[in-house]
Design a protein around this motif. Structure first.
Motif, PDB file in Angstrom:
ATOM      1  N   THR C 288       1.003  -1.228  -0.023  1.00 51.46           N
ATOM      2  CA  THR C 288       0.228  -0.112   0.127  1.00 51.46           C
ATOM      3  C   THR C 288       0.678   1.253  -0.140  1.00 51.46           C
ATOM      4  O   THR C 288       2.062   1.208   0.206  1.00 51.46           O
ATOM      5  N   ASP C 289       0.323   2.322  -0.385  1.00 45.64           N
ATOM      6  CA  ASP C 289       1.008   3.694  -0.482  1.00 45.64           C
ATOM      7  C   ASP C 289       1.232   4.129   1.029  1.00 45.64           C
ATOM      8  O   ASP C 289       0.559   3.787   1.850  1.00 45.64           O
ATOM      9  N   GLY C 290       2.343   4.748   0.985  1.00 50.62           N
ATOM     10  CA  GLY C 290       2.581   5.594   2.344  1.00 50.62           C
ATOM     11  C   GLY C 290       2.971   4.692   3.480  1.00 50.62           C
ATOM     12  O   GLY C 290       2.896   3.555   3.424  1.00 50.62           O
ATOM     13  N   ASP C 291       3.101   5.143   4.849  1.00 49.03           N
ATOM     14  CA  ASP C 291       3.532   4.206   5.740  1.00 49.03           C
ATOM     15  C   ASP C 291       2.793   4.426   7.053  1.00 49.03           C
ATOM     16  O   ASP C 291       3.142   3.993   8.046  1.00 49.03           O
ATOM     17  N   SER C 292       1.584   4.816   6.819  1.00 48.84           N
ATOM     18  CA  SER C 292       0.743   4.976   8.007  1.00 48.84           C
ATOM     19  C   SER C 292      -0.158   3.697   7.913  1.00 48.84           C
ATOM     20  O   SER C 292      -0.153   2.807   6.905  1.00 48.84           O
ATOM     21  N   VAL C 293      -0.821   3.513   9.049  1.00 43.22           N
ATOM     22  CA  VAL C 293      -1.390   1.999   9.278  1.00 43.22           C
ATOM     23  C   VAL C 293      -2.847   2.290   8.743  1.00 43.22           C
ATOM     24  O   VAL C 293      -3.466   3.240   9.132  1.00 43.22           O
ATOM     25  N   THR C 294      -3.230   1.658   7.915  1.00 39.00           N
ATOM     26  CA  THR C 294      -4.620   1.572   7.242  1.00 39.00           C
ATOM     27  C   THR C 294      -5.388   0.269   7.589  1.00 39.00           C
ATOM     28  O   THR C 294      -5.105  -0.518   8.465  1.00 39.00           O
ATOM     29  N   ASP C 295      -6.681   0.559   7.235  1.00 43.18           N
ATOM     30  CA  ASP C 295      -7.630  -0.499   7.440  1.00 43.18           C
ATOM     31  C   ASP C 295      -6.981  -1.832   7.049  1.00 43.18           C
ATOM     32  O   ASP C 295      -7.431  -2.810   7.640  1.00 43.18           O
ATOM     33  N   GLN C 296      -6.765  -1.826   5.961  1.00 37.39           N
ATOM     34  CA  GLN C 296      -5.986  -3.092   5.329  1.00 37.39           C
ATOM     35  C   GLN C 296      -4.996  -3.760   6.209  1.00 37.39           C
ATOM     36  O   GLN C 296      -4.845  -4.815   6.471  1.00 37.39           O
ATOM     37  N   HIS C 297      -4.008  -2.863   6.474  1.00 35.32           N
ATOM     38  CA  HIS C 297      -2.903  -3.370   7.425  1.00 35.32           C
ATOM     39  C   HIS C 297      -3.671  -3.809   8.874  1.00 35.32           C
ATOM     40  O   HIS C 297      -3.264  -4.977   9.591  1.00 35.32           O
ATOM     41  N   LYS C 298      -4.668  -3.186   9.360  1.00 34.02           N
ATOM     42  CA  LYS C 298      -5.271  -3.651  10.757  1.00 34.02           C
ATOM     43  C   LYS C 298      -5.921  -5.051  10.332  1.00 34.02           C
ATOM     44  O   LYS C 298      -6.085  -5.842  11.379  1.00 34.02           O
ATOM     45  N   ALA C 299      -6.584  -5.220   9.220  1.00 35.56           N
ATOM     46  CA  ALA C 299      -7.287  -6.437   8.976  1.00 35.56           C
ATOM     47  C   ALA C 299      -6.191  -7.613   9.161  1.00 35.56           C
ATOM     48  O   ALA C 299      -6.535  -8.748   9.639  1.00 35.56           O
ATOM     49  N   ALA C 300      -5.068  -7.226   8.486  1.00 33.96           N
ATOM     50  CA  ALA C 300      -3.997  -8.457   8.524  1.00 33.96           C
ATOM     51  C   ALA C 300      -3.486  -8.518   9.863  1.00 33.96           C
ATOM     52  O   ALA C 300      -3.286  -9.762  10.355  1.00 33.96           O
ATOM     53  N   ILE C 301      -3.295  -7.534  10.717  1.00 32.34           N
ATOM     54  CA  ILE C 301      -2.749  -7.671  12.077  1.00 32.34           C
ATOM     55  C   ILE C 301      -3.988  -8.594  12.869  1.00 32.34           C
ATOM     56  O   ILE C 301      -3.436  -9.251  14.001  1.00 32.34           O
ATOM     57  N   GLU C 302      -5.097  -8.145  12.650  1.00 35.00           N
ATOM     58  CA  GLU C 302      -6.029  -8.781  13.475  1.00 35.00           C
ATOM     59  C   GLU C 302      -5.928 -10.478  13.228  1.00 35.00           C
ATOM     60  O   GLU C 302      -5.914 -11.058  14.355  1.00 35.00           O
ATOM     61  N   GLU C 303      -5.792 -10.788  12.204  1.00 33.64           N
ATOM     62  CA  GLU C 303      -5.620 -12.301  11.738  1.00 33.64           C
ATOM     63  C   GLU C 303      -4.447 -12.582  12.374  1.00 33.64           C
ATOM     64  O   GLU C 303      -4.429 -13.912  13.063  1.00 33.64           O
ATOM     65  N   LEU C 304      -3.484 -12.034  12.235  1.00 34.26           N
ATOM     66  CA  LEU C 304      -2.118 -12.620  12.664  1.00 34.26           C
ATOM     67  C   LEU C 304      -1.878 -12.588  14.215  1.00 34.26           C
ATOM     68  O   LEU C 304      -1.459 -13.453  14.681  1.00 34.26           O
ATOM     69  N   GLY C 305      -2.693 -11.393  14.772  1.00 35.28           N
ATOM     70  CA  GLY C 305      -2.867 -11.758  16.429  1.00 35.28           C
ATOM     71  C   GLY C 305      -3.458 -12.749  16.777  1.00 35.28           C
ATOM     72  O   GLY C 305      -3.452 -13.401  17.843  1.00 35.28           O
ATOM     73  N   ASN C 306      -4.479 -13.025  16.086  1.00 35.69           N
ATOM     74  CA  ASN C 306      -5.426 -14.428  16.484  1.00 35.69           C
ATOM     75  C   ASN C 306      -4.813 -15.383  16.224  1.00 35.69           C
ATOM     76  O   ASN C 306      -4.668 -16.612  17.116  1.00 35.69           O
ATOM     77  N   ILE C 307      -3.793 -15.731  15.236  1.00 29.50           N
ATOM     78  CA  ILE C 307      -3.023 -16.913  14.971  1.00 29.50           C
ATOM     79  C   ILE C 307      -1.947 -16.960  16.071  1.00 29.50           C
ATOM     80  O   ILE C 307      -1.592 -18.191  16.724  1.00 29.50           O
ATOM     81  N   MET C 308      -1.408 -15.903  16.419  1.00 34.70           N
ATOM     82  CA  MET C 308      -0.178 -15.846  17.354  1.00 34.70           C
ATOM     83  C   MET C 308      -0.806 -16.073  18.895  1.00 34.70           C
ATOM     84  O   MET C 308      -0.268 -16.703  19.690  1.00 34.70           O
ATOM     85  N   THR C 309      -1.947 -15.742  18.978  1.00 35.29           N
ATOM     86  CA  THR C 309      -2.674 -15.939  20.232  1.00 35.29           C
ATOM     87  C   THR C 309      -2.850 -17.531  20.397  1.00 35.29           C
ATOM     88  O   THR C 309      -2.455 -18.066  21.503  1.00 35.29           O
ATOM     89  N   SER C 310      -3.387 -18.032  19.415  1.00 35.98           N
ATOM     90  CA  SER C 310      -3.657 -19.455  19.541  1.00 35.98           C
ATOM     91  C   SER C 310      -2.410 -20.263  19.748  1.00 35.98           C
ATOM     92  O   SER C 310      -2.233 -21.221  20.591  1.00 35.98           O
ATOM     93  N   GLY C 311      -1.295 -19.875  18.997  1.00 29.52           N
ATOM     94  CA  GLY C 311      -0.087 -20.663  18.851  1.00 29.52           C
ATOM     95  C   GLY C 311       0.683 -20.578  20.655  1.00 29.52           C
ATOM     96  O   GLY C 311       1.254 -21.367  20.998  1.00 29.52           O
ATOM     97  N   PHE C 312       0.264 -19.438  21.181  1.00 28.82           N
ATOM     98  CA  PHE C 312       0.744 -18.950  22.447  1.00 28.82           C
ATOM     99  C   PHE C 312      -0.002 -19.909  23.540  1.00 28.82           C
ATOM    100  O   PHE C 312       0.603 -20.591  24.160  1.00 28.82           O
ATOM    101  N   VAL C 313      -1.331 -19.964  23.346  1.00 24.16           N
ATOM    102  CA  VAL C 313      -2.035 -20.457  24.403  1.00 24.16           C
ATOM    103  C   VAL C 313      -2.416 -22.114  24.409  1.00 24.16           C
ATOM    104  O   VAL C 313      -2.792 -22.833  25.231  1.00 24.16           O
ATOM    105  N   ASP C 314      -2.305 -22.620  23.151  1.00 23.86           N
ATOM    106  CA  ASP C 314      -2.660 -23.855  22.708  1.00 23.86           C
ATOM    107  C   ASP C 314      -1.689 -25.025  23.556  1.00 23.86           C
ATOM    108  O   ASP C 314      -2.203 -25.666  23.965  1.00 23.86           O
ATOM    109  N   GLY C 315      -0.340 -24.398  23.627  1.00 25.75           N
ATOM    110  CA  GLY C 315       0.504 -25.173  24.228  1.00 25.75           C
ATOM    111  C   GLY C 315       0.142 -25.433  25.826  1.00 25.75           C
ATOM    112  O   GLY C 315       0.190 -26.489  26.333  1.00 25.75           O
ATOM    113  N   TRP C 316      -0.317 -24.498  26.551  1.00 26.41           N
ATOM    114  CA  TRP C 316      -0.699 -24.549  27.743  1.00 26.41           C
ATOM    115  C   TRP C 316      -2.133 -25.710  27.958  1.00 26.41           C
ATOM    116  O   TRP C 316      -1.864 -26.271  28.818  1.00 26.41           O
TER     117      TRP C 316
END
Lengths: 173, 119, 405
Positions: C288-316
């Motif tokens: 994407t253009d520019g270096d600010s955080v757009t809604d597209q970035h946020k949608a990707a971060i939301e899913e990445l955060g979800n997957i990282m969260t599972s990776g983290f707690v599944d082991g427990w």
């Protein structure tokens, strides 16, 4: 001959007032045109109280509504005891209860996961208002609720209360 | 081409799955929670549901349970970031036919689908 | 061996008061206005102690101590602060290296005596310390070697962060006690009737969490193609009001979930804004253009955060043979401390202190830092530790094939 140019005059006027940082669950009182600041308010509330006549001002950063809910010795942690502790400290520095005015900010609903009942942020705000009313201190301005964090500063000599969020311009209450 | 319903609350993930699937499948719907998944399933009776687990309103395991109860022949593949053994057992109990953990690679998604709904 | 929460709280308080004593000495001698910002007790792998100091030059004043407690303690300044301190004690001292060194050593001596005396008084005992040793080193090398132990790969570190009012410099007090004398002392000063945490299991839990962080880092690598390493995983213990201070005042983008089960609590996955843009663009087909955080970035971060969260707690969940549910991720884009603040308040309704699990990951290829912070409810954490079978500690992964046969 000494020359007073514009820049010198300006910098003299802008001599930095003392900045006093107030942490979470802390309160501080200032008597000499200092600037009290606190940052990272989510559901927490910053309560600024000042008395223009005596020039005494204070700021408390409270975290939870009431000390009844939890054990713990730190009065500044709770809305009810925190406001009371601040009022006492202001009076000890010579402020008069009649002259005290309050402004508050914070109490966001962000990241409230409680399924039922009001958020901690709104309960904090309700408790602060109730306690201020009990002390008969008028609330002249507030910026509370919403879903974003805030930082603020209270200018002791004017009572100006400047609130800033991560993504917006600052506003003065 | 087999009909597929995608249920995932993440727009990013729905896009990714669509890109992987649209070549060989007809996407009949994209929904964001378990309630919508059941509704759209009943309207469209697709050949396959790609079902996320953690979703708002109603989770994917409950939705799978309801879809499978109403139609034991339904095909549901869980497609989730949850990698907990107990959750997988719950998914089996609800009737899930397959389980893909995120992050996934395209070949493993295709392979899992081929096992359940051969094209 | 069990340690009750109250005595952990007392020890944290002791370290905090010691640091305050030390800071007052500094203020009296130099006129420098400083306050103790945070004091915490951290349990972490001995190899990871001081990882946060990487990349800067430091001056330290180090002591050994023995008696009721044994170990090493060090006062750490960045080089510039050390000069300022030397000059404020004796103007011009920083121009004369020998004089600067002697001034700083003396300040350190006085500060650290104050720090250690508080402990000895509380313990009704004596703690002797060796003469101060002046050191200049890079990054974590400024810290003494963490105490060796055959049995324990992890160590307790007491760390206080001292903030110089109005300046952007900090200095630190680290205390690295020997495990056994500390453990004995914690037992002696504990209340056997109180709710206790099994310390050995806390170490196992930490190791499980390290696996979870590696899993989360692996997930990031798979989704972005950026080689990602898990750096540090640690469990800290601090008063609830100090919890938000664990995270910076910068703006972060990330996700927050509430997790329920045993354990329960809150989990944050946070990226600084530059990292968020970098990692999101690595996940997306087009830049994407520019270096600010757009809604597209946020949608990707939301899913990445979800997957990282599972990776983290599944082991427990897999080790504990239970399930840990979490809510869908809530996207946040705000000042770091105000993100943690409502979570600390929610946990703080039931407890005065909190355990905080902190993990960081990093990559060399692009500017990218991710932090995972978990804030478990104490009661459920205690239950989880009670249920924890140390023998199962490495069974963090579920076998999909076997379950779906």
């Amino acid at each position: 001959m000494k020359v007073y140019d514009g820049s010198q005059t300006e910098s003299a006027q802008q001599s930095q007032p003392e900045r006093i940082k107030v942490g979470i669950a802390e309160y501080r009182v200032a008597t000499d045109s200092a600037v009290l600041t606190t940052s990272g308010l989510g559901s927490c509330i910053g309560v600024g109280i000042y008395d223009e006549a005596s020039g005494v001002a204070g700021l408390v950063h409270v975290m939870l509504p009431t000390a009844e809910d939890v054990e713990g010795g730190n009065r500044a942690k709770f809305a009810d005891t925190g406001v009371a502790a601040l009022v006492e400290a202001l009076e000890a520095e010579g402020a008069s209860r009649d002259g005290m005015r309050a402004k508050i900010a914070g109490g966001s609903d962000m990241l409230d996961f409680s399924e039922n009942g009001p958020s901690i942020g709104s309960r904090n705000a309700d408790q602060v208002r109730e306690t201020l009313t009990a002390f008969d201190i008028p609330l002249l301005g507030e910026d509370v609720g919403g879903d974003h964090g805030r930082s603020l500063r209270l200018e002791a000599d004017t009572g100006d209360f400047v609130v800033k969020s991560a993504n917006t311009e600052s506003t003065t209450l | 081409m087999p009909d597929v319903l995608i249920a995932d609350d993440s727009e990013f993930m729905r896009n990714l799955l669509r890109e992987i699937l649209e070549e060989d499948h007809t996407i009949v719907g994209e929904v964001e929670n378990g309630v919508e998944a059941v509704e759209v399933y009943k309207e469209e009776t697709p050949d396959l549901v790609m079902m996320d687990i953690v979703m708002p309103i109603r989770d994917g395991i409950e939705a799978t349970d309801e879809i499978k109860s109403s139609n034991p022949d339904a095909n549901v593949i869980m497609c989730t970031s949850v990698g907990q053994e107990e959750k997988m057992k719950e998914a089996v109990k609800a009737g899930a036919d397959g389980y893909i953990t995120k992050p996934f690679q395209k070949p493993s998604v295709i392979e899992a689908i081929e096992d359940v709904v051969p094209t | 061996m069990n340690v009750d929460i109250q005595s952990l709280g007392t020890f944290n308080q002791l370290a905090h008061e010691g640091a305050q004593q030390a800071t007052q000495s500094l203020a009296q001698m130099t006129g420098i206005d400083a306050v103790v910002d945070v004091t915490k007790i951290t349990l972490l792998d001995r190899a990871d102690v001081g990882e946060g100091l990487t990349g800067s030059e430091f001056v330290g004043v180090q002591f050994g101590f023995e008696g009721a407690l044994e170990g090493e303690t060090v006062l750490v300044f960045d080089t510039e602060s050390a000069d300022t301190i030397a000059d404020s004690l004796m103007p011009g001292a920083s121009d004369d290296p020998a004089m600067a060194q002697s001034s700083v050593t003396e300040i350190g001596n006085i500060m650290m005596s104050g720090f250690i005396d508080g402990w000895a008084d509380y313990l009704d005992s004596t703690i002797d310390h060796s003469p101060p040793e002046y050191i200049e080193k890079s990054g974590k090398d400024v810290l003494p070697e963490a105490p060796e132990s055959d049995e324990h790969q992890q160590v307790f570190v007491f760390k206080s962060e001292i903030e110089w009012v109005g300046e952007s410099v900090n200095f630190y007090i680290y205390m690295l006690p020997e495990y056994e004398p500390l453990a004995e002392m914690m037992m002696e000063h504990g209340d056997p009737e109180a709710d206790a945490i099994p310390i050995d299991k806390l170490q196992t839990f930490n190791e499980m969490t390290t696996n979870g962080t590696q899993q989360a880092a692996g997930n990031v690598e798979m989704m972005t193609g950026i080689p990602t390493d898990a750096e540090v995983t640690e469990i800290s213990f601090a008063p609830i009001e100090d919890v938000p201070k664990q995270i910076g005042t910068d703006t972060y983008v990330g996700t927050v979930v509430e997790f329920t089960g045993v354990p329960s609590g809150y989990l944050m996955v946070l990226f600084d804004e530059v990292s968020a843009v970098n990692v999101a663009e690595a996940m997306m087909p087009v830049e994407t253009d520019g270096d600010s955080v757009t809604d597209q970035h946020k949608a990707a971060i939301e899913e990445l955060g979800n997957i990282m969260t599972s990776g983290f707690v599944d082991g427990w969940a897999n080790v504990l043979q239970t399930s840990v549910d979490h809510t869908p991720p809530r996207l946040v884009h705000d000042m770091g401390r105000s993100i943690v603040d409502p979570l600390a308040a929610q946990v703080g309704q039931h407890q005065e202190h909190a355990f905080i699990i902190n993990s960081t990951m990093r990559t060399d290829d692009v500017e990218f830092n991710a932090e995972i912070h978990a804030l478990p409810n104490e009661k459920e954490l205690r239950e989880a530790l009670e249920d924890l079978d140390v023998e199962r500690a490495d069974e963090t992964e579920a076998d999909v094939e076997q379950i779906f046969e």
